[in-house]
Scaffold this motif. Sequence first.
Motif, PDB file in Angstrom:
ATOM      1  N   LEU A 178       0.838  -1.199   0.000  1.00 58.32           N
ATOM      2  CA  LEU A 178       0.000   0.000   0.000  1.00 58.32           C
ATOM      3  C   LEU A 178       0.873   1.248   0.000  1.00 58.32           C
ATOM      4  CD1 LEU A 178      -2.726  -0.950   2.654  1.00 58.32           C
ATOM      5  CD2 LEU A 178      -2.774  -1.297   0.170  1.00 58.32           C
ATOM      6  N   GLY A 179       0.627   2.119  -0.953  1.00 61.77           N
ATOM      7  CA  GLY A 179       1.322   3.393  -1.048  1.00 61.77           C
ATOM      8  C   GLY A 179       0.419   4.400  -1.709  1.00 61.77           C
ATOM      9  N   PRO A 180       0.752   5.691  -1.633  1.00 62.71           N
ATOM     10  CA  PRO A 180      -0.155   6.738  -2.088  1.00 62.71           C
ATOM     11  C   PRO A 180      -0.157   6.989  -3.589  1.00 62.71           C
ATOM     12  CG  PRO A 180       1.826   7.721  -1.205  1.00 62.71           C
ATOM     13  CD  PRO A 180       1.971   6.240  -1.011  1.00 62.71           C
ATOM     14  N   ASN A 181       0.870   6.520  -4.278  1.00 68.44           N
ATOM     15  CA  ASN A 181       1.010   6.923  -5.683  1.00 68.44           C
ATOM     16  C   ASN A 181       1.184   5.755  -6.631  1.00 68.44           C
ATOM     17  OD1 ASN A 181       3.470   6.195  -4.709  1.00 68.44           O
ATOM     18  ND2 ASN A 181       4.616   7.908  -5.582  1.00 68.44           N
ATOM     19  N   GLY A 182       0.549   4.639  -6.293  1.00 67.04           N
ATOM     20  CA  GLY A 182       0.657   3.484  -7.164  1.00 67.04           C
ATOM     21  C   GLY A 182       0.151   2.239  -6.472  1.00 67.04           C
ATOM     22  N   GLY A 183       0.387   1.089  -7.099  1.00 66.00           N
ATOM     23  CA  GLY A 183      -0.065  -0.163  -6.523  1.00 66.00           C
ATOM     24  C   GLY A 183      -1.577  -0.262  -6.481  1.00 66.00           C
ATOM     25  N   ALA A 184      -2.075  -1.191  -5.683  1.00 57.03           N
ATOM     26  CA  ALA A 184      -3.520  -1.424  -5.607  1.00 57.03           C
ATOM     27  C   ALA A 184      -4.269  -0.207  -5.088  1.00 57.03           C
ATOM     28  CB  ALA A 184      -3.791  -2.635  -4.713  1.00 57.03           C
ATOM     29  N   LEU A 185      -3.735   0.433  -4.048  1.00 56.64           N
ATOM     30  CA  LEU A 185      -4.424   1.594  -3.474  1.00 56.64           C
ATOM     31  C   LEU A 185      -4.493   2.747  -4.468  1.00 56.64           C
ATOM     32  CD1 LEU A 185      -5.785   2.841  -0.993  1.00 56.64           C
ATOM     33  CD2 LEU A 185      -3.522   3.621  -0.246  1.00 56.64           C
ATOM     34  N   GLY A 186      -3.422   2.952  -5.216  1.00 57.63           N
ATOM     35  CA  GLY A 186      -3.413   4.017  -6.207  1.00 57.63           C
ATOM     36  C   GLY A 186      -4.518   3.869  -7.238  1.00 57.63           C
ATOM     37  N   LYS A 187      -4.850   2.621  -7.572  1.00 55.80           N
ATOM     38  CA  LYS A 187      -5.917   2.375  -8.547  1.00 55.80           C
ATOM     39  C   LYS A 187      -7.302   2.523  -7.915  1.00 55.80           C
ATOM     40  CE  LYS A 187      -3.270  -0.662 -11.559  1.00 55.80           C
ATOM     41  NZ  LYS A 187      -1.974  -0.356 -10.945  1.00 55.80           N
ATOM     42  N   MET A 188      -7.396   2.225  -6.622  1.00 50.90           N
ATOM     43  CA  MET A 188      -8.700   2.252  -5.963  1.00 50.90           C
ATOM     44  C   MET A 188      -9.125   3.657  -5.533  1.00 50.90           C
ATOM     45  SD  MET A 188      -8.219  -1.181  -3.628  1.00 50.90           S
ATOM     46  CE  MET A 188      -9.924  -1.326  -3.068  1.00 50.90           C
ATOM     47  N   LEU A 189      -8.173   4.506  -5.188  1.00 52.05           N
ATOM     48  CA  LEU A 189      -8.516   5.812  -4.620  1.00 52.05           C
ATOM     49  C   LEU A 189      -9.424   6.653  -5.510  1.00 52.05           C
ATOM     50  CD1 LEU A 189      -5.273   6.984  -2.769  1.00 52.05           C
ATOM     51  CD2 LEU A 189      -7.527   6.555  -1.780  1.00 52.05           C
ATOM     52  N   PRO A 190      -9.140   6.800  -6.811  1.00 49.75           N
ATOM     53  CA  PRO A 190     -10.026   7.630  -7.637  1.00 49.75           C
ATOM     54  C   PRO A 190     -11.460   7.112  -7.661  1.00 49.75           C
ATOM     55  CG  PRO A 190      -7.956   7.201  -8.781  1.00 49.75           C
ATOM     56  CD  PRO A 190      -7.980   6.309  -7.592  1.00 49.75           C
ATOM     57  N   ILE A 191     -11.628   5.799  -7.655  1.00 53.61           N
ATOM     58  CA  ILE A 191     -12.962   5.202  -7.693  1.00 53.61           C
ATOM     59  C   ILE A 191     -13.699   5.485  -6.388  1.00 53.61           C
ATOM     60  CG2 ILE A 191     -14.231   3.030  -7.905  1.00 53.61           C
ATOM     61  CD1 ILE A 191     -11.799   1.973  -9.528  1.00 53.61           C
ATOM     62  N   PHE A 192     -13.024   5.280  -5.264  1.00 57.02           N
ATOM     63  CA  PHE A 192     -13.658   5.516  -3.961  1.00 57.02           C
ATOM     64  C   PHE A 192     -13.950   6.992  -3.747  1.00 57.02           C
ATOM     65  CE2 PHE A 192     -12.684   1.197  -3.111  1.00 57.02           C
ATOM     66  CZ  PHE A 192     -13.407   0.810  -1.988  1.00 57.02           C
ATOM     67  N   ARG A 193     -13.030   7.868  -4.176  1.00 55.24           N
ATOM     68  CA  ARG A 193     -13.261   9.305  -4.007  1.00 55.24           C
ATOM     69  C   ARG A 193     -14.467   9.770  -4.810  1.00 55.24           C
ATOM     70  NH1 ARG A 193      -6.960  10.502  -3.662  1.00 55.24           N
ATOM     71  NH2 ARG A 193      -6.839  11.064  -1.460  1.00 55.24           N
ATOM     72  N   ALA A 194     -14.744   9.076  -5.922  1.00 55.39           N
ATOM     73  CA  ALA A 194     -15.898   9.420  -6.749  1.00 55.39           C
ATOM     74  C   ALA A 194     -17.195   8.831  -6.202  1.00 55.39           C
ATOM     75  CB  ALA A 194     -15.671   8.942  -8.178  1.00 55.39           C
ATOM     76  N   GLY A 195     -17.085   8.052  -5.129  1.00 53.82           N
ATOM     77  CA  GLY A 195     -18.282   7.485  -4.508  1.00 53.82           C
ATOM     78  C   GLY A 195     -18.732   6.176  -5.108  1.00 53.82           C
ATOM     79  N   PHE A 196     -17.867   5.536  -5.901  1.00 57.62           N
ATOM     80  CA  PHE A 196     -18.239   4.277  -6.556  1.00 57.62           C
ATOM     81  C   PHE A 196     -17.473   3.081  -6.004  1.00 57.62           C
ATOM     82  CE2 PHE A 196     -19.033   7.574  -9.827  1.00 57.62           C
ATOM     83  CZ  PHE A 196     -20.405   7.410  -9.941  1.00 57.62           C
ATOM     84  N   GLY A 197     -16.911   3.222  -4.807  1.00 61.84           N
ATOM     85  CA  GLY A 197     -16.095   2.158  -4.244  1.00 61.84           C
ATOM     86  C   GLY A 197     -16.909   1.042  -3.640  1.00 61.84           C
ATOM     87  N   GLY A 198     -16.245  -0.090  -3.495  1.00 64.94           N
ATOM     88  CA  GLY A 198     -16.882  -1.245  -2.877  1.00 64.94           C
ATOM     89  C   GLY A 198     -15.973  -2.443  -2.980  1.00 64.94           C
ATOM     90  N   PRO A 199     -16.315  -3.522  -2.304  1.00 58.96           N
ATOM     91  CA  PRO A 199     -15.464  -4.716  -2.331  1.00 58.96           C
ATOM     92  C   PRO A 199     -15.463  -5.393  -3.697  1.00 58.96           C
ATOM     93  CG  PRO A 199     -17.521  -5.172  -1.193  1.00 58.96           C
ATOM     94  CD  PRO A 199     -17.501  -3.699  -1.456  1.00 58.96           C
ATOM     95  N   LEU A 200     -14.394  -6.099  -3.966  1.00 61.65           N
ATOM     96  CA  LEU A 200     -14.293  -6.886  -5.192  1.00 61.65           C
ATOM     97  C   LEU A 200     -14.816  -8.284  -4.920  1.00 61.65           C
ATOM     98  CD1 LEU A 200     -10.676  -5.867  -6.302  1.00 61.65           C
ATOM     99  CD2 LEU A 200     -12.840  -4.776  -6.907  1.00 61.65           C
ATOM    100  N   GLY A 201     -15.705  -8.758  -5.767  1.00 65.64           N
ATOM    101  CA  GLY A 201     -16.265 -10.084  -5.571  1.00 65.64           C
ATOM    102  C   GLY A 201     -17.104 -10.168  -4.319  1.00 65.64           C
ATOM    103  N   SER A 202     -16.974 -11.292  -3.593  1.00 62.02           N
ATOM    104  CA  SER A 202     -17.796 -11.531  -2.402  1.00 62.02           C
ATOM    105  C   SER A 202     -17.421 -10.631  -1.232  1.00 62.02           C
ATOM    106  CB  SER A 202     -17.644 -12.993  -1.965  1.00 62.02           C
ATOM    107  OG  SER A 202     -16.332 -13.226  -1.463  1.00 62.02           O
ATOM    108  N   GLY A 203     -16.177 -10.128  -1.210  1.00 66.33           N
ATOM    109  CA  GLY A 203     -15.691  -9.350  -0.070  1.00 66.33           C
ATOM    110  C   GLY A 203     -15.174 -10.208   1.066  1.00 66.33           C
ATOM    111  N   LEU A 204     -15.345 -11.526   0.952  1.00 61.31           N
ATOM    112  CA  LEU A 204     -14.904 -12.433   2.014  1.00 61.31           C
ATOM    113  C   LEU A 204     -13.428 -12.791   1.901  1.00 61.31           C
ATOM    114  CD1 LEU A 204     -17.936 -14.911   2.023  1.00 61.31           C
ATOM    115  CD2 LEU A 204     -17.530 -12.971   3.555  1.00 61.31           C
ATOM    116  N   GLN A 205     -12.840 -12.567   0.732  1.00 61.07           N
ATOM    117  CA  GLN A 205     -11.453 -12.970   0.529  1.00 61.07           C
ATOM    118  C   GLN A 205     -10.488 -12.142   1.362  1.00 61.07           C
ATOM    119  OE1 GLN A 205     -13.372 -11.251  -1.534  1.00 61.07           O
ATOM    120  NE2 GLN A 205     -12.263 -10.274  -3.204  1.00 61.07           N
ATOM    121  N   TRP A 206      -9.377 -12.748   1.735  1.00 59.86           N
ATOM    122  CA  TRP A 206      -8.390 -12.094   2.586  1.00 59.86           C
ATOM    123  C   TRP A 206      -7.462 -11.190   1.792  1.00 59.86           C
ATOM    124  CZ3 TRP A 206      -8.502 -11.996   7.742  1.00 59.86           C
ATOM    125  CH2 TRP A 206      -9.278 -12.976   8.395  1.00 59.86           C
TER     126      TRP A 206
END
Length: 309
Positions: A178-206
């Motif tokens: 996890l880092g602020p300018n790349g990786g998985a979080l970098g891809k997720m932040l714009p989506i969540f900031r736009a209000g369209f965030g949510g778990p991938l798949g069932s959400g049960l995975q670790w």
Amino acid sequence: MRIFLLGCTGFIGSELIPKLLDQDHTVIVVGRKILKGFEQARKSNKLIYFQIDPSNVNSWKNLDFLKALEESDAVVNLVGEPIAEKRWTKEHCKLIENSRLDTTRLLVEAMSRIRRPPKVLVNASAIGFYGTSLKEKFDETSSQGNDFLAELCAKWEKIAISKPRNTRLVIFRLGIVLGPNGGALGKMLPIFRAGFGGPLGSGLQWMSWIHRTDLCQLISNALVKKSWQGVFNAVAPNPVSMAFFSTTLGKILGRPSILPVPGAILKLVLGDGAKVVLEGQNVASNRLEKFDFKFKYPSLEEALNSLIL
């Protein structure tokens, strides 16, 4: 210490290189793209850059390049094409594999040829070594899985183990960094900031994750602490479910996190690679506990609060 860096010009290297320079190390950085910045370190010869393809056998015939390796005290090898960014076609899987295996093989062969091999090799692997599971918990003693990533990690580690006898080897099986300018979080932040965030798949995975700052500290420790040897799971001590990750991220951003991405969509986009994010694995960092490593960011909330401005 003179440190030879492979695969460190991107997301992890953007924090690792400044950290090593701040510790007064000299770094020899190898990469295919132009490395920008670090003007002061370049002028003082604290940073030397080879714009060269380390997966090409001809690169290792460059005498200046080999001399730089021979004069290095340590090697950090983080090479590898990103795992979950494109559909897993047969061609892309081959690229994922070759980007790791070919470069590491050429590196180890070169280390074995030179008169003075580096004293330590810090080599990346991944928690994909264990395969995926919704229920099982893995540590460094767990056996290898049987899917594509597990077999790839096993091959990668086997090559690293063939390093020169007197070179100490540390292998970090990386979790989600996890880092602020790349990786998985970098891809997720714009989506969540736009209000369209949510778990991938069932959400049960670790999700077994690690803050980039803690990973860079792990690498720094491995370079200088002679007792560090063998395999370590580079994950924080508190893995979470995908649903918990999404809820926590949404809470910190002040945005809803209730729009799940169906697994079928991910399978359509990533093919077999969707398994990486839809199943995951619960991985413990038991050896780091035994070596008394203190995480700066042991909990997900602490980690995300530090990364989100």
